[in-house]
Design an enzyme around this catalytic site. Structure first.
Site, PDB file in Angstrom:
ATOM      1  N   HIS A 192      45.394  51.861  37.027  1.00  0.00           N
ATOM      2  CA  HIS A 192      45.280  50.409  36.846  1.00  0.00           C
ATOM      3  C   HIS A 192      44.081  49.830  37.597  1.00  0.00           C
ATOM      4  O   HIS A 192      43.918  48.617  37.683  1.00  0.00           O
ATOM      5  CB  HIS A 192      46.588  49.759  37.333  1.00  0.00           C
ATOM      6  CG  HIS A 192      46.784  48.356  36.905  1.00  0.00           C
ATOM      7  ND1 HIS A 192      46.866  47.308  37.802  1.00  0.00           N
ATOM      8  CD2 HIS A 192      46.936  47.816  35.681  1.00  0.00           C
ATOM      9  CE1 HIS A 192      47.058  46.182  37.149  1.00  0.00           C
ATOM     10  NE2 HIS A 192      47.099  46.450  35.859  1.00  0.00           N
ATOM     11  N   LYS A 199      40.238  48.703  38.620  1.00  0.00           N
ATOM     12  CA  LYS A 199      39.046  48.148  37.971  1.00  0.00           C
ATOM     13  C   LYS A 199      37.917  48.186  38.993  1.00  0.00           C
ATOM     14  O   LYS A 199      37.885  47.405  39.940  1.00  0.00           O
ATOM     15  CB  LYS A 199      39.262  46.701  37.518  1.00  0.00           C
ATOM     16  CG  LYS A 199      40.358  46.520  36.467  1.00  0.00           C
ATOM     17  CD  LYS A 199      41.643  46.110  37.101  1.00  0.00           C
ATOM     18  CE  LYS A 199      42.713  45.847  36.051  1.00  0.00           C
ATOM     19  NZ  LYS A 199      44.045  45.706  36.659  1.00  0.00           N
ATOM     20  N   ASP A 250      24.115  51.697  41.149  1.00  0.00           N
ATOM     21  CA  ASP A 250      23.106  52.274  42.042  1.00  0.00           C
ATOM     22  C   ASP A 250      23.629  52.505  43.462  1.00  0.00           C
ATOM     23  O   ASP A 250      22.841  52.622  44.410  1.00  0.00           O
ATOM     24  CB  ASP A 250      21.854  51.388  42.093  1.00  0.00           C
ATOM     25  CG  ASP A 250      21.079  51.411  40.778  1.00  0.00           C
ATOM     26  OD1 ASP A 250      21.334  52.307  39.956  1.00  0.00           O
ATOM     27  OD2 ASP A 250      20.236  50.520  40.572  1.00  0.00           O
ATOM     28  N   HIS A 255      46.345  35.669  35.787  1.00  0.00           N
ATOM     29  CA  HIS A 255      46.400  37.118  35.910  1.00  0.00           C
ATOM     30  C   HIS A 255      45.939  37.595  37.291  1.00  0.00           C
ATOM     31  O   HIS A 255      45.844  38.794  37.543  1.00  0.00           O
ATOM     32  CB  HIS A 255      45.521  37.746  34.814  1.00  0.00           C
ATOM     33  CG  HIS A 255      45.666  39.215  34.650  1.00  0.00           C
ATOM     34  ND1 HIS A 255      44.699  40.116  35.053  1.00  0.00           N
ATOM     35  CD2 HIS A 255      46.661  39.967  34.113  1.00  0.00           C
ATOM     36  CE1 HIS A 255      45.088  41.350  34.764  1.00  0.00           C
ATOM     37  NE2 HIS A 255      46.280  41.294  34.199  1.00  0.00           N
ATOM     38  N   LYS A 289      45.639  38.611  41.221  1.00  0.00           N
ATOM     39  CA  LYS A 289      46.476  39.344  42.172  1.00  0.00           C
ATOM     40  C   LYS A 289      45.980  38.983  43.563  1.00  0.00           C
ATOM     41  O   LYS A 289      44.918  39.422  44.000  1.00  0.00           O
ATOM     42  CB  LYS A 289      46.362  40.861  41.966  1.00  0.00           C
ATOM     43  CG  LYS A 289      46.740  41.334  40.553  1.00  0.00           C
ATOM     44  CD  LYS A 289      45.521  41.479  39.686  1.00  0.00           C
ATOM     45  CE  LYS A 289      45.786  42.253  38.403  1.00  0.00           C
ATOM     46  NZ  LYS A 289      46.802  41.714  37.542  1.00  0.00           N
ATOM     47  N   ASP A 301      48.641  33.270  56.272  1.00  0.00           N
ATOM     48  CA  ASP A 301      48.112  32.276  57.207  1.00  0.00           C
ATOM     49  C   ASP A 301      46.666  31.953  56.840  1.00  0.00           C
ATOM     50  O   ASP A 301      46.324  31.846  55.665  1.00  0.00           O
ATOM     51  CB  ASP A 301      48.252  32.764  58.653  1.00  0.00           C
ATOM     52  CG  ASP A 301      49.722  32.986  59.040  1.00  0.00           C
ATOM     53  OD1 ASP A 301      50.575  32.263  58.496  1.00  0.00           O
ATOM     54  OD2 ASP A 301      50.007  33.868  59.866  1.00  0.00           O
TER      55      ASP A 301
END
Length: 400
Positions: free
Chosen positions: A146, A148, A153, A318, A320, A325
């Site tokens: 999952h 990404k 370079d 979507h 995450k 704090d």
């Protein structure tokens, strides 16, 4: 034996086999999981919350690549958004840039074979992560990559919640604006993104990429202290629990799916008991069956304990994010659900910086202004159909 009995027996046996496959797979693969805690680094970080802004910057950086491009997405679509993406990769390969693209097998199901062949013909190395196989087919299907990640370079990296396709640029009418959080990184931390990509590439292809200075150039320290954590179906639960235990004033959670484990949810309830303000942001819309209903039992208990739950209505949320704090935040690929906790391979960026945490917090608060509060009254007046969906979702919540 009548037809109904035969069908019922078949369903029972089928579910028993699925359950057995899953449990045996967990036992066999338990010791094969590879979680990596990279060292704390210092990098310059930029936050993107809009797909158009991200992909404009992303495509520009791809165009400037001179040596190599390494890309890993959970989902790559075949549409008008990705057509120029593939053309750009082919162009860079023709210029002599080494281009490697890795996509999860489930997330890349819609890619035509002709497209994959054309990439290979153009010099782009392409591979699928974790194609299903026997034994433990069901368990393997659940264990998705999952992550990404993009590295250009060895100096510029990207990590976060965006995949690549038309909906992630807000061009799908079914979702509208796609809200996500993604980090662009330059500095010391890029070497850890590179290490993780090369590990995943070798796992998927069986081919080792030389660990040399071409892929690991000397990198300057940046302004923001952070740490990359790669999990593989374990350890994430304990890390989140530890973060929540440290909270003194406030916990903010952004996730498209909210299906925590019992220990993790228990820790949230304990935080509320000691006076910590807990805010959860999820989408109003659902992109998968039952995931919205699976969250309702948790939301009811949180609301009763004084937490605040909001549902983003201006498109699809979507992102995450976990914010503790004013000191610490997490941006990455892991959802606040059991699939990310116990099945998927994920990578998160823990940031130990007040200024960047404030930036993420402000983005979160802006998204709250386009969200509606969830109330106990709403949960109590749901229809029998919705309550039935909730009952089903609780039975299958481990796989949602």
């Amino acid at each position: 034996m009548d037809v109904i009995t035969v069908i019922a027996s078949f369903i029972v046996i089928l579910f028993a086999l699925i359950y057995l496959d899953d449990k045996l797979g967990q036992l066999v693969f338990r010791n094969r999981r590879k979680n990596v805690v990279y060292p704390q680094r210092r990098s310059d970080l930029s936050l993107f919350v809009n797909g158009n802004h991200l992909f404009s910057d992303y495509f520009a950086e791809l165009g400037r690549a001179r040596d190599h491009i390494h890309i890993l997405f959970y989902i790559i679509k075949n549409d008008e958004m990705t057509a120029p993406f593939f053309q750009l990769l082919k162009k860079k390969a023709a210029e002599g840039v080494k281009v490697r693209v890795l996509v999860d097998w489930v997330g890349g199901l819609g890619l035509p074979r002709a497209l994959v062949r054309s990439l290979a013909k153009s010099g782009v190395e392409f591979a699928y992560a974790r194609p299903p196989c026997f034994p433990f087919l069901i368990y393997r299907l659940n264990r998705r990559n999952h992550r990404k990640i993009t590295i250009i370079d060895g100096r510029v990296g990207y990590i976060g919640g965006f995949n690549i396709g038309r909906e992630y640029s807000g061009k799908d009418a079914n979702f509208g604006e796609w809200r996500d959080y993604h980090i662009k990184m330059s500095g010391e931390g890029v070497c850890d993104l590179q290490k993780q990509f090369l590990h995943d590439w070798e796992e998927a292809t069986g081919r080792t990429v030389p660990d040399n200075s071409r892929y690991f150039p000397a990198l300057p320290a940046g302004a923001v202290r952070h740490q990359l954590i790669a999990t593989d179906g374990s350890a994430l639960e304990e890390q989140y629990i530890e973060a929540i235990r440290r909270a003194k004033k406030e916990i903010m959670i952004g996730s498209p799916y909210f299906i925590p484990s019992r220990p993790l949810f228990h820790e949230l309830m304990k935080a509320l008991e000691r006076g910590v303000r807990v805010t959860v942001l999820v989408p109003l819309k659902a992109d998968h069956l039952f995931v919205r209903e699976a969250a309702y039992p948790y939301f009811a208990r949180l609301l009763e304990a004084g937490a605040h739950v909001y549902r983003f209505y201006q498109g699809f949320y979507h992102a995450k994010a976990l914010i503790i704090d004013d000191e610490w935040c997490d941006i990455g690929t892991a959802n606040f659900d059991r699939r990310s906790l116990f099945f998927n391979s994920e990578i998160n960026c823990y940031v130990f910086d007040r200024a960047f945490t404030h930036l993420v917090k402000q983005a979160f608060k802006r998204d709250l202004t386009r969200s509606e509060p969830l109330t106990l009254a709403f949960l109590e007046r749901r229809s029998l159909l919705d309550r039935g969906k909730q009952s089903i979702s609780q039975l299958i919540s481990a796989w949602l």
